[in-house]
Motif scaffolding. Structure first.
Motif, short mmCIF file in Angstrom:
data_model
loop_
_atom_site.label_atom_id
_atom_site.label_comp_id
_atom_site.label_asym_id
_atom_site.label_seq_id
_atom_site.Cartn_x
_atom_site.Cartn_y
_atom_site.Cartn_z
N ARG A 1 -8.91 -3.25 10.28
CA ARG A 1 -9.59 -4.23 9.42
C ARG A 1 -10.12 -5.38 10.26
NH1 ARG A 1 -6.47 -3.78 3.98
NH2 ARG A 1 -4.59 -2.84 4.72
N ALA B 1 -2.75 7.41 10.76
CA ALA B 1 -3.47 8.35 11.63
C ALA B 1 -2.58 8.80 12.77
CB ALA B 1 -4.73 7.66 12.19
N VAL C 1 6.56 3.71 12.98
CA VAL C 1 7.42 2.66 12.42
C VAL C 1 6.86 2.23 11.06
CG1 VAL C 1 8.15 1.69 14.66
CG2 VAL C 1 6.09 0.82 13.57
C1 LIG Z 1 2.26 -3.62 -4.73
C2 LIG Z 1 3.24 -3.55 -3.62
C3 LIG Z 1 4.41 -4.29 -3.69
C4 LIG Z 1 5.32 -4.24 -2.65
N1 LIG Z 1 6.47 -4.99 -2.74
C5 LIG Z 1 7.35 -4.96 -1.72
C6 LIG Z 1 8.54 -5.78 -1.73
O1 LIG Z 1 8.81 -6.51 -2.69
N2 LIG Z 1 9.37 -5.74 -0.66
C7 LIG Z 1 9.08 -4.96 0.44
O2 LIG Z 1 9.86 -4.98 1.41
N3 LIG Z 1 7.98 -4.18 0.48
C8 LIG Z 1 7.11 -4.17 -0.56
N4 LIG Z 1 5.98 -3.43 -0.50
C9 LIG Z 1 5.77 -2.59 0.65
C10 LIG Z 1 5.20 -3.34 1.82
O3 LIG Z 1 4.00 -3.97 1.48
C11 LIG Z 1 5.00 -2.34 2.95
O4 LIG Z 1 6.19 -1.61 3.13
C12 LIG Z 1 4.63 -3.04 4.26
O5 LIG Z 1 3.35 -3.61 4.20
C13 LIG Z 1 4.69 -2.03 5.41
O6 LIG Z 1 4.24 -2.64 6.57
P1 LIG Z 1 3.55 -1.77 7.69
O7 LIG Z 1 3.20 -2.74 8.77
O8 LIG Z 1 4.39 -0.60 8.02
O9 LIG Z 1 2.23 -1.17 7.03
P2 LIG Z 1 0.95 -1.92 6.44
O10 LIG Z 1 1.32 -3.25 5.90
O11 LIG Z 1 0.29 -0.95 5.54
O12 LIG Z 1 0.06 -2.17 7.72
C14 LIG Z 1 -0.61 -1.11 8.36
C15 LIG Z 1 -1.83 -1.67 9.05
O13 LIG Z 1 -2.40 -0.65 9.86
C16 LIG Z 1 -3.81 -0.71 9.76
N5 LIG Z 1 -4.32 0.60 10.14
C17 LIG Z 1 -4.29 1.74 9.43
N6 LIG Z 1 -4.79 2.77 10.15
C18 LIG Z 1 -5.16 2.26 11.35
C19 LIG Z 1 -5.72 2.83 12.52
N7 LIG Z 1 -6.00 4.13 12.61
N8 LIG Z 1 -5.98 2.01 13.58
C20 LIG Z 1 -5.69 0.68 13.51
N9 LIG Z 1 -5.15 0.09 12.41
C21 LIG Z 1 -4.87 0.87 11.35
C22 LIG Z 1 -4.04 -1.08 8.31
O14 LIG Z 1 -5.32 -1.63 8.12
C23 LIG Z 1 -2.93 -2.07 8.07
O15 LIG Z 1 -3.32 -3.39 8.34
C24 LIG Z 1 5.06 -3.43 -1.53
C25 LIG Z 1 3.87 -2.70 -1.46
C26 LIG Z 1 2.97 -2.74 -2.49
C27 LIG Z 1 1.70 -1.93 -2.40
#
Ligand SMILES: Cc1cc2nc3c(=O)[nH]c(=O)nc-3n(C[C@H](O)[C@H](O)[C@H](O)COP(=O)(O)OP(=O)(O)OC[C@H]3O[C@@H](n4cnc5c(N)ncnc54)[C@H](O)[C@@H]3O)c2cc1C
Length: 480
Positions: free
Chosen positions: A40, A181, A302
């Motif tokens: 993004r 991915a 992760v």
């Molecule tokens: C409505 C909702 C409510 C939630 N409530 C809670 C809660 O109360 N408590 C809690 O602990 N969790 C909650 N979650 C879950 C939480 O938001 C996620 O578990 C958390 O964001 C995971 O973090 P992450 O960094 O693993 O993934 P993400 O936050 O999804 O980040 C992944 C990032 O990777 C980027 N990306 C994707 N593909 C590529 C690529 N090929 N190359 C480069 N960048 C890429 C994306 O753009 C994104 O910015 C909720 C989720 C939702 C949808």
């Protein structure tokens, strides 16, 4: 399509969500060269996760971020309140698996924070950017990976220019969320259901805080038959989330008009004519899935790339942060030459069972309503017990004594623990701290002995006799 010159960080991280930002910080704090690429143009502005667990607040506290996180947190008890409407004044308190303020004070130098993800992520990004060995690139999407015994070669596309670039690194971390991915490119599969329920959420602002009086809870479970939903504060400033499961026959919130939504919020609030400022209405499906592996060679997954959880229990982001922190310090130890590559096997061995527990909890319809007694041990995960002690006139926690290498805690230094630490045949720095007899007893140190701890507070070895280094017990760390 131009193929630009290669870039060579030691670790390439795909994704700048909580997992990618934390992995980047954990690595760069050790001086490891890390490049975080995010597809993004900026970090997400979605509030999503609303609560940061006790253990994760301990990590953020150790990084100097506690006050900044707390400054954007709602002052609520991390419990639920089941009520007919927000204004009803009557209801029942339910546990959500998090300790109350009083309970947390007994086990931790900090406590959970009801701070939304869109408050936390900018703080993490700022800290990552402040570390000299870290780089962050937006509009940069990882689209290919090859690996061999010597390293990883990734293809990163620039979404603004359309150019692509090779990035060569020693390791790659997929922190790229649920549609990962990296997971697909590594051939890792998710196991478990991805269609448990269809949920809809509204992010809005409205003056609802005053309706609650002194009853400030992390979530309000509204049972009104025309407005059954969960309503939760999103940090400060009367920002709220309303979420509900869609049931056949109901209007989907994503299809509802602004007037329908205002009526729904007014009914749930129990007062007429609430005029919410609606920021976003979204739909998402509940998934409870776990990756069959967390690692393939030099590639790791992760966070949501490794597991998908429903919001029940609020563990998605919290598990993501702990995964990234765990993998970060382990990779750093290996890249600093403090440990051999065998240490990396412990990432999946330790984090996948934690992921499984939280995935299963989130898939249980009653999984949100668990006691802190049941869930806190999973969050703290056996780390060193917290006790206060005095250091140069200041109260510090035993957790504050943990350092980047091994930390040795003994009752006192009369036995010459500094000298004993120097006899460990390892490149890992070992810092010895006397903690006094009562704290020593509280953290399980045998009389006259010591404990060696990892940076995450996990026990590395008991060391009962300073003249006999615990070589066998330390073998699992693959120290060099
Ligand atoms: C409505 C909702 C409510 C939630 N409530 C809670 C809660 O109360 N408590 C809690 O602990 N969790 C909650 N979650 C879950 C939480 O938001 C996620 O578990 C958390 O964001 C995971 O973090 P992450 O960094 O693993 O993934 P993400 O936050 O999804 O980040 C992944 C990032 O990777 C980027 N990306 C994707 N593909 C590529 C690529 N090929 N190359 C480069 N960048 C890429 C994306 O753009 C994104 O910015 C909720 C989720 C939702 C949808």
């Amino acid at each position: 399509m131009a193929m630009a010159a290669t870039h060579q960080p030691q670790v390439l991280v795909a994704g700048a969500g909580p997992a990618g930002l934390v992995a980047g910080i954990a690595l760069a704090r050790y001086g490891i060269g890390v490049l975080v690429v995010e597809k993004r143009a900026a970090i997400s502005t979605l509030s999503r996760a609303l609560v940061i667990s006790t253990r994760n607040m301990e990590i953020l506290r150790a990084w100097g971020l506690e006050a900044a996180v707390r400054a954007g947190a709602a002052e609520v008890e991390p419990c639920g309140w089941v009520t007919s409407t927000l204004a009803s004044g009557e209801g029942v308190e339910i546990p959500l698996g998090y300790p109350t303020t009083a309970e947390a004070a007994a086990v931790s130098p900090t406590r959970p924070a009801w701070a939304p993800q869109d408050h936390l992520e900018p703080l993490l990004l700022e800290q990552l950017r402040s570390l000299p060995s870290a780089q962050v690139r937006f509009d940069a999407e990882l689209i290919g990976i090859e690996q061999d015994d010597d390293g990883v070669r990734a293809v990163v596309g620039d979404r603004a220019s359309g150019d692509t670039q090779y990035v060569c690194a020693e390791f790659v971390i997929g922190a790229d969320g649920a549609p990962s991915a990296v997971r697909a490119l590594l051939g890792i599969r998710l196991e478990g259901p991805d269609d448990l329920a269809e949920y809809h959420g509204i992010q809005f602002s409205a003056p609802l805080t005053g309706l609650l009086g002194a009853r400030r809870y992390g979530i309000n479970v509204v049972t009104h038959p025309d407005a059954a939903a969960v309503i939760a504060p999103r940090g400060l400033g009367d920002r709220w989330t309303l979420a509900r499961e869609w049931r056949p026959g109901q209007v989907r919130l994503v299809d509802a008009t602004e007037n329908d939504i205002a009526r729904l919020i007014s009914t749930a609030a129990g007062v007429p004519h609430v005029r919410p400022r609606i920021e976003r209405v979204s739909a998402f499906s509940f998934a409870a899935q776990l990756a069959d592996r967390y690692r393939v060679g030099r590639g790791f997954v992760v966070g949501d790339a490794a597991h998908r959880m429903t919001p029940r229990g609020g563990t998605g982001m919290n598990t993501a942060i702990q995964d990234a922190y765990d993998l970060g310090w382990k990779l750093a130890w290996v890249l600093r030459g403090w440990a051999g590559p065998d240490l990396l096997a412990s990432y999946e061995a330790e984090r996948r069972p934690a992921g499984r527990h939280n995935v299963e909890r989130s898939g249980d319809p009653g999984g949100a309503r668990r006691t802190a007694v049941a869930e806190l041990p999973h969050d703290l995960n056996g780390r060193l017990a917290h006790h206060w002690l005095l250091r140069r006139g200041c109260a510090v926690s035993t957790l504050d004594l943990l350092e980047d290498g091994l930390t040795l805690l003994a009752a006192d230094d009369e036995a010459g623990w500094d000298a004993a630490a120097a006899t460990l045949d390892t490149r890992v720095p070992v810092a010895a701290h006397p903690v006094g007899t009562s704290v020593a007893a509280g953290i399980g140190v045998a009389s006259g002995g010591a404990v060696l701890l990892r940076p995450d507070g996990q026990l590395a070895a008991n060391w009962p006799d300073p003249t006999v280094p615990p070589a066998a017990e330390l073998a699992h760390l693959g120290l060099r």
